[in-house]
Scaffold this active site. Structure first.
Site, PDB file in Angstrom:
ATOM      1  N   SER A 153     114.919   7.239 -60.208  1.00 49.42           N
ATOM      2  CA  SER A 153     113.251   8.022 -59.930  1.00 49.42           C
ATOM      3  C   SER A 153     113.948   8.444 -58.472  1.00 49.42           C
ATOM      4  CB  SER A 153     112.850   6.913 -60.044  1.00 49.42           C
ATOM      5  OG  SER A 153     111.098   7.572 -59.821  1.00 49.42           O
ATOM      6  N   TYR A 166     109.307  -1.672 -57.944  1.00 48.50           N
ATOM      7  CA  TYR A 166     109.894  -0.959 -58.122  1.00 48.50           C
ATOM      8  C   TYR A 166     110.849   0.233 -57.632  1.00 48.50           C
ATOM      9  CZ  TYR A 166     110.079   3.457 -61.053  1.00 48.50           C
ATOM     10  OH  TYR A 166     110.170   4.800 -62.098  1.00 48.50           O
TER      11      TYR A 166
END
Length: 280
Positions: A153, A166
């Site tokens: 990401s 995350y």
């Protein structure tokens, strides 16, 4: 994976390859109708993917002419991954392309994030990459042929508030990709390629109601297309959008105050739990 050919503006062929997708939302097929193994996603907040979601993905691939096998796997459990991998090898054969794409997220401030949510995030977002890669890498090493895709990401390069666990797991995923790439090179396995995908927010419902002032939210088809193009040319790191490269360069040369102003200007928003404020 040898001599790949583009079938249209949206779909790609990987002749002589079998593909394993962990947490798949991408439709991959090849014009030789070689077998494709689709391993499922563990969606946000660690709920098990419903069977009909797997079946929908499989049906889409079948409409494109692929032979599809599906396996429901809890990607937070190492032994379950290993058992599924053995089943894949037995029923399908050796895997040429492994796409590690499982992900979970708890959008909340650190003090509102429960311990088990942090553990689940790391179990799925990074530890599962080790288990799937260890399961399928030996045959790739033997043949000196294969491709391992790490779906990380933009949060694996640029931190964001209320995504602490995350972001940390995605930084680890980027490190996993880079270290694996270097290790394969040191071992002389130049036939095994690696790719890391790092997109910003994607319109999949993974994060609820994301908004960014300067950058549009991405559509899944566009991200999938960028990934497939990257695999075809053995691209090591794929940023979507590509303008992220500029920001990462700026991050190295700009002072902290300028970066803070840039982040404020971006005005990143999404649904989250901020329990700390409620305790003040």
């Amino acid at each position: 994976m040898k001599n790949p050919s583009k079938q249209s503006t949206s779909y790609y062929a990987f002749p002589h390859s079998k593909v394993s997708l962990k947490n798949s939302c991408l439709g991959l097929f090849n014009d030789n109708k070689r077998q494709l193994a689709a391993k499922p996603r563990v969606p946000s907040r660690a709920r098990a993917l419903q069977q009909h979601g797997i079946e929908e993905t499989a049906a889409e691939c079948q409409r494109l002419g692929a032979t599809v096998h599906t396996f429901v796997v809890d990607c937070s459990k190492r032994e379950e991954i290993y058992r599924a991998a053995e089943k894949v090898k037995k029923e399908i054969g050796d895997i040429s392309i492994l796409v590690n794409n499982a992900g979970v997220i708890t959008p909340a401030d650190l003090l509102s994030t429960q311990d088990h949510q942090i553990e689940q995030t790391f179990a799925v977002n990074i530890l599962a990459h080790f288990w799937t890669t260890k399961a399928f890498l030996p045959t790739m090493m033997k043949n000196n042929h294969g491709h391992i895709v790490t779906v990380s990401s933009a949060a694996g390069h640029m931190p964001a508030s209320f995504m602490l666990s995350y972001c940390s797991s995605k930084f680890a995923a980027v490190g996993f990709h880079k270290a694996l790439t270097q290790e394969l090179s040191a071992l002389g396995k130049d036939g095994i390629k690696t790719t890391c995908l790092c997109p910003i927010f994607i319109n999949t419902g993974f994060v609820k109601n994301p908004k960014m002032r300067l950058t549009p939210i991405l559509e899944p088809d566009m991200v999938a297309k960028k990934l497939l193009e990257g695999i075809l040319i053995n691209q090591k790191m794929i940023f979507v959008p590509s303008s992220l490269n500029i920001f990462l360069f700026m991050e190295k040369i700009l002072p902290e105050r300028a970066l803070a102003a840039w982040n404020k200007l971006q005005a990143i928003q999404f649904d989250k739990v901020v329990g700390y404020r409620n305790k003040e």
